[in-house]
Scaffold this motif. Sequence first.
Motif, PDB file in Angstrom:
ATOM      1  N   VAL A  48       0.840  -1.200   0.000  1.00 17.68           N
ATOM      2  CA  VAL A  48       0.000   0.000   0.000  1.00 17.68           C
ATOM      3  C   VAL A  48       0.874   1.249   0.000  1.00 17.68           C
ATOM      4  N   THR A  49       1.871   1.263   0.843  1.00 18.69           N
ATOM      5  CA  THR A  49       2.689   2.468   1.003  1.00 18.69           C
ATOM      6  C   THR A  49       3.732   2.655  -0.105  1.00 18.69           C
ATOM      7  N   HIS A  50       4.100   1.582  -0.802  1.00 22.65           N
ATOM      8  CA  HIS A  50       5.151   1.661  -1.822  1.00 22.65           C
ATOM      9  C   HIS A  50       4.704   1.023  -3.149  1.00 22.65           C
ATOM     10  N   ALA A  51       3.450   1.137  -3.471  1.00 21.58           N
ATOM     11  CA  ALA A  51       2.896   0.478  -4.662  1.00 21.58           C
ATOM     12  C   ALA A  51       3.634   0.871  -5.945  1.00 21.58           C
ATOM     13  N   ARG A  52       3.918   2.145  -6.120  1.00 21.75           N
ATOM     14  CA  ARG A  52       4.589   2.582  -7.360  1.00 21.75           C
ATOM     15  C   ARG A  52       6.000   2.019  -7.476  1.00 21.75           C
ATOM     16  N   GLU A  53       6.715   1.991  -6.376  1.00 23.43           N
ATOM     17  CA  GLU A  53       8.076   1.451  -6.423  1.00 23.43           C
ATOM     18  C   GLU A  53       8.057  -0.051  -6.680  1.00 23.43           C
ATOM     19  N   ILE A  54       7.096  -0.746  -6.097  1.00 20.82           N
ATOM     20  CA  ILE A  54       6.965  -2.188  -6.337  1.00 20.82           C
ATOM     21  C   ILE A  54       6.646  -2.442  -7.806  1.00 20.82           C
ATOM     22  N   ALA A  55       5.733  -1.667  -8.362  1.00 16.21           N
ATOM     23  CA  ALA A  55       5.392  -1.816  -9.781  1.00 16.21           C
ATOM     24  C   ALA A  55       6.612  -1.573 -10.660  1.00 16.21           C
ATOM     25  N   ARG A  56       7.416  -0.561 -10.316  1.00 17.95           N
ATOM     26  CA  ARG A  56       8.629  -0.270 -11.083  1.00 17.95           C
ATOM     27  C   ARG A  56       9.613  -1.435 -11.000  1.00 17.95           C
ATOM     28  N   LEU A  57       9.788  -2.002  -9.806  1.00 18.11           N
ATOM     29  CA  LEU A  57      10.703  -3.135  -9.642  1.00 18.11           C
ATOM     30  C   LEU A  57      10.246  -4.347 -10.459  1.00 18.11           C
ATOM     31  N   ILE A  58       8.952  -4.573 -10.489  1.00 19.17           N
ATOM     32  CA  ILE A  58       8.412  -5.692 -11.275  1.00 19.17           C
ATOM     33  C   ILE A  58       8.645  -5.456 -12.760  1.00 19.17           C
ATOM     34  N   ARG A  59       8.408  -4.226 -13.214  1.00 18.25           N
ATOM     35  CA  ARG A  59       8.630  -3.921 -14.632  1.00 18.25           C
ATOM     36  C   ARG A  59      10.095  -4.121 -15.011  1.00 18.25           C
ATOM     37  N   VAL A  60      10.997  -3.661 -14.157  1.00 16.90           N
ATOM     38  CA  VAL A  60      12.434  -3.806 -14.428  1.00 16.90           C
ATOM     39  C   VAL A  60      12.818  -5.283 -14.445  1.00 16.90           C
ATOM     40  N   ALA A  61      12.319  -6.046 -13.513  1.00 16.21           N
ATOM     41  CA  ALA A  61      12.663  -7.479 -13.437  1.00 16.21           C
ATOM     42  C   ALA A  61      12.105  -8.253 -14.627  1.00 16.21           C
ATOM     43  N   ALA A  62      11.014  -7.788 -15.183  1.00 14.70           N
ATOM     44  CA  ALA A  62      10.372  -8.495 -16.305  1.00 14.70           C
ATOM     45  C   ALA A  62      11.130  -8.294 -17.618  1.00 14.70           C
ATOM     46  N   HIS A  63      12.029  -7.328 -17.654  1.00 19.67           N
ATOM     47  CA  HIS A  63      12.756  -7.058 -18.915  1.00 19.67           C
ATOM     48  C   HIS A  63      14.110  -7.610 -18.914  1.00 19.67           C
TER      49      HIS A  63
END
Length: 63
Positions: A48-63
């Motif tokens: 909840v508190t870091h949703a945007r950073e988590i989404a960014r980490l997932i996007r980076v890991a997926a590439h």
Amino acid sequence: MASSMAGDSDDERARWRNENWRAGVERLTRERPHVSTSWLDAGHRLVVTHAREIARLIRVAAH
């Protein structure tokens, strides 16, 4: 991974839980080196508190 899953209290129980949590994550990365982890300065509510950073980490890991 949240750096302080049990909160940032100096309470002995919270400290123990946080140390146990970190040790478990370290064990995971040793035993499963293909698993990517990142530490966030957050607590139990990190999704909840870091949703945007988590989404960014997932996007980076997926590439």
